[in-house]
Scaffold this active site. Sequence first.
Site, PDB file in Angstrom:
ATOM      1  CG  ASP A   1      57.519  43.649  33.867  1.00 31.67           C
ATOM      2  OD1 ASP A   1      56.507  43.517  34.567  1.00 31.67           O
ATOM      3  OD2 ASP A   1      57.565  43.321  32.664  1.00 31.67           O
TER       4      ASP A   1
ATOM      5  CD  GLN B   1      61.288  31.329  40.241  1.00 29.66           C
ATOM      6  OE1 GLN B   1      60.858  31.315  39.095  1.00 29.66           O
ATOM      7  NE2 GLN B   1      61.233  32.422  40.967  1.00 29.66           N
TER       8      GLN B   1
ATOM      9  CG  HIS C   1      53.811  47.245  32.827  1.00 29.46           C
ATOM     10  ND1 HIS C   1      53.292  47.222  34.096  1.00 29.46           N
ATOM     11  CD2 HIS C   1      54.356  46.022  32.631  1.00 29.46           C
ATOM     12  CE1 HIS C   1      53.537  46.048  34.642  1.00 29.46           C
ATOM     13  NE2 HIS C   1      54.183  45.300  33.785  1.00 29.46           N
ATOM     14  CG  ASP C   2      52.040  43.407  32.082  1.00 30.04           C
ATOM     15  OD1 ASP C   2      52.312  43.303  30.863  1.00 30.04           O
ATOM     16  OD2 ASP C   2      52.764  42.949  32.987  1.00 30.04           O
TER      17      ASP C   2
ATOM     18  CG  HIS D   1      51.018  39.092  33.572  1.00 25.02           C
ATOM     19  ND1 HIS D   1      51.388  37.800  33.284  1.00 25.02           N
ATOM     20  CD2 HIS D   1      52.162  39.824  33.554  1.00 25.02           C
ATOM     21  CE1 HIS D   1      52.695  37.746  33.075  1.00 25.02           C
ATOM     22  NE2 HIS D   1      53.203  38.953  33.241  1.00 25.02           N
ATOM     23  CG  ASN D   2      46.751  40.042  39.436  1.00 18.00           C
ATOM     24  OD1 ASN D   2      47.544  40.831  39.951  1.00 18.00           O
ATOM     25  ND2 ASN D   2      46.707  38.759  39.776  1.00 18.00           N
ATOM     26  CD1 TRP D   3      44.391  46.586  41.691  1.00 17.79           C
ATOM     27  CD2 TRP D   3      45.538  47.772  40.181  1.00 17.79           C
ATOM     28  NE1 TRP D   3      44.658  47.819  42.242  1.00 17.79           N
ATOM     29  CE2 TRP D   3      45.370  48.572  41.335  1.00 17.79           C
ATOM     30  CE3 TRP D   3      46.236  48.310  39.096  1.00 17.79           C
ATOM     31  CZ2 TRP D   3      45.861  49.870  41.449  1.00 17.79           C
ATOM     32  CZ3 TRP D   3      46.745  49.616  39.201  1.00 17.79           C
ATOM     33  CH2 TRP D   3      46.546  50.369  40.365  1.00 17.79           C
ATOM     34  NE  ARG D   4      45.982  41.584  45.575  1.00 19.82           N
ATOM     35  CZ  ARG D   4      45.971  42.340  46.683  1.00 19.82           C
ATOM     36  NH1 ARG D   4      47.073  42.941  47.091  1.00 19.82           N
ATOM     37  NH2 ARG D   4      44.877  42.469  47.390  1.00 19.82           N
ATOM     38  CG  HIS D   5      52.530  42.392  37.386  1.00 26.50           C
ATOM     39  ND1 HIS D   5      53.850  42.326  37.801  1.00 26.50           N
ATOM     40  CD2 HIS D   5      52.576  42.725  36.070  1.00 26.50           C
ATOM     41  CE1 HIS D   5      54.644  42.600  36.781  1.00 26.50           C
ATOM     42  NE2 HIS D   5      53.906  42.853  35.726  1.00 26.50           N
TER      43      HIS D   5
HETATM   44 ZN   LIG Z   1      54.571  43.220  33.741  1.00 25.22          ZN
END
Ligand SMILES: [Zn+2]
Length: 422
Positions: A269, A322, A148-149, A108-112
Amino acid sequence: MLMNQTKATPDEIESILKFKEKLSIDVIEDCEEKQLVTILEEDLPDPKAVDLCEFHFSDFPITEHGLIKCGLRLFFEINVVEKFKVPVEVLTRWMYTVRKGYRSVTYHNWRHGFNVGQTMFTLLMTGRLKKYYTDLEAFAMLAAAFCHDIDHRGTNNLYQMKSTSPLAKLHGSSILERHHLEYSKTLLQDESLNIFQNLNKRQFETVIHLFEVAIIATDLALYFKKRTMFQKIVDACEKMETEEEAIKYITIDPTKKEIIMAMMMTACDLSAITKPWEVQSQVALLVASEFWEQGDLERTVLQQQPIPMMDRNKKDELPKLQVGFIDFVCTFVYKEFSRFHQEVTPMLNGLQNNRMEWKSLADEYDAKVKVMEEEVKKQEEGNMTEKGAYDERVVDKQLKRYSKDGERVSNSTNELPKHLTS
Ligand SMILES: [Zn+2]
């Protein structure tokens, strides 16, 4: 105070909006807005060169700094910078500060955060969902998607509750989502970061309301409640004769627009699950790694046994998990969106291809476990002589690796392809 520490510095802004270098002017206030727009746009990537308008976009080849520029490009592409008189210095500072608001956690970092913004843009433009929304609404949706995150800690809502974190004391439900929202709204209270500063009061209130709906909608716990409402809208539109009729049916009702927007946030998301296999397989491992890190915390800090999804001793079950996630959560989202707008079909195709890949890995693993179990049975029945030259030590080694209680002796993960385990 924390916010002041994450706010982009003048040097950081100069690294994107190079007014000193390009205009030889020392103070940004001395530059004309037009000049700033020109030098900024020159330095932003060409959408075509990096597949910015495509559902199969991948952030892998781009640096985190490069993604700030990509984000800025998207605001120019939806034509809101000029229309809503967003000063480019403020836009640059806001985008850079949003990037800095993301922590360097595993998933849940900037890439996401960036990917969710890019997918929102692609749904609006390439997916043609923009036709239901005003320019102002699209502006708010894109900005909310990037935020959003923000400030995610790499642990989920349940962990906040179980560890009685300060955030859990602050918010009763959708704990993290409410925090991401509050953080995003606090940024906008600083005028030097307020990209909506030239809107009138009513417009600004609309933007804040959309931020609230969009960011809270990313709580997956709320997704199951809203999905039947979305399906009803898609059913109704499918029966209509013309596009105009569908547009009218939706735009006349603000609730319908919000349901679609909320479902768009979910589609954004979860979009990693629709990417080409080379991307999805690697991102899935990042998601899983963050879960396993939470599982470790549950064991050490909370002294609890984590659920299988968060238990690194059960990492061989990832393909099966998955497939379950695709079947019970994701398929509905992308099937319904593809039925709603056929332009979104590439996402469904990507999803179905990834399901096939995960299923074949899951089957491969099941087959291996089955063989091992049969060997145990044979051994127990004292049939070793029938097997001839079978090396007992190999069986023993394999059994330890695949033992069901997860007490693995070796940490090799032969069940997954190489690029998944590196
Ligand atoms: Zn998210």
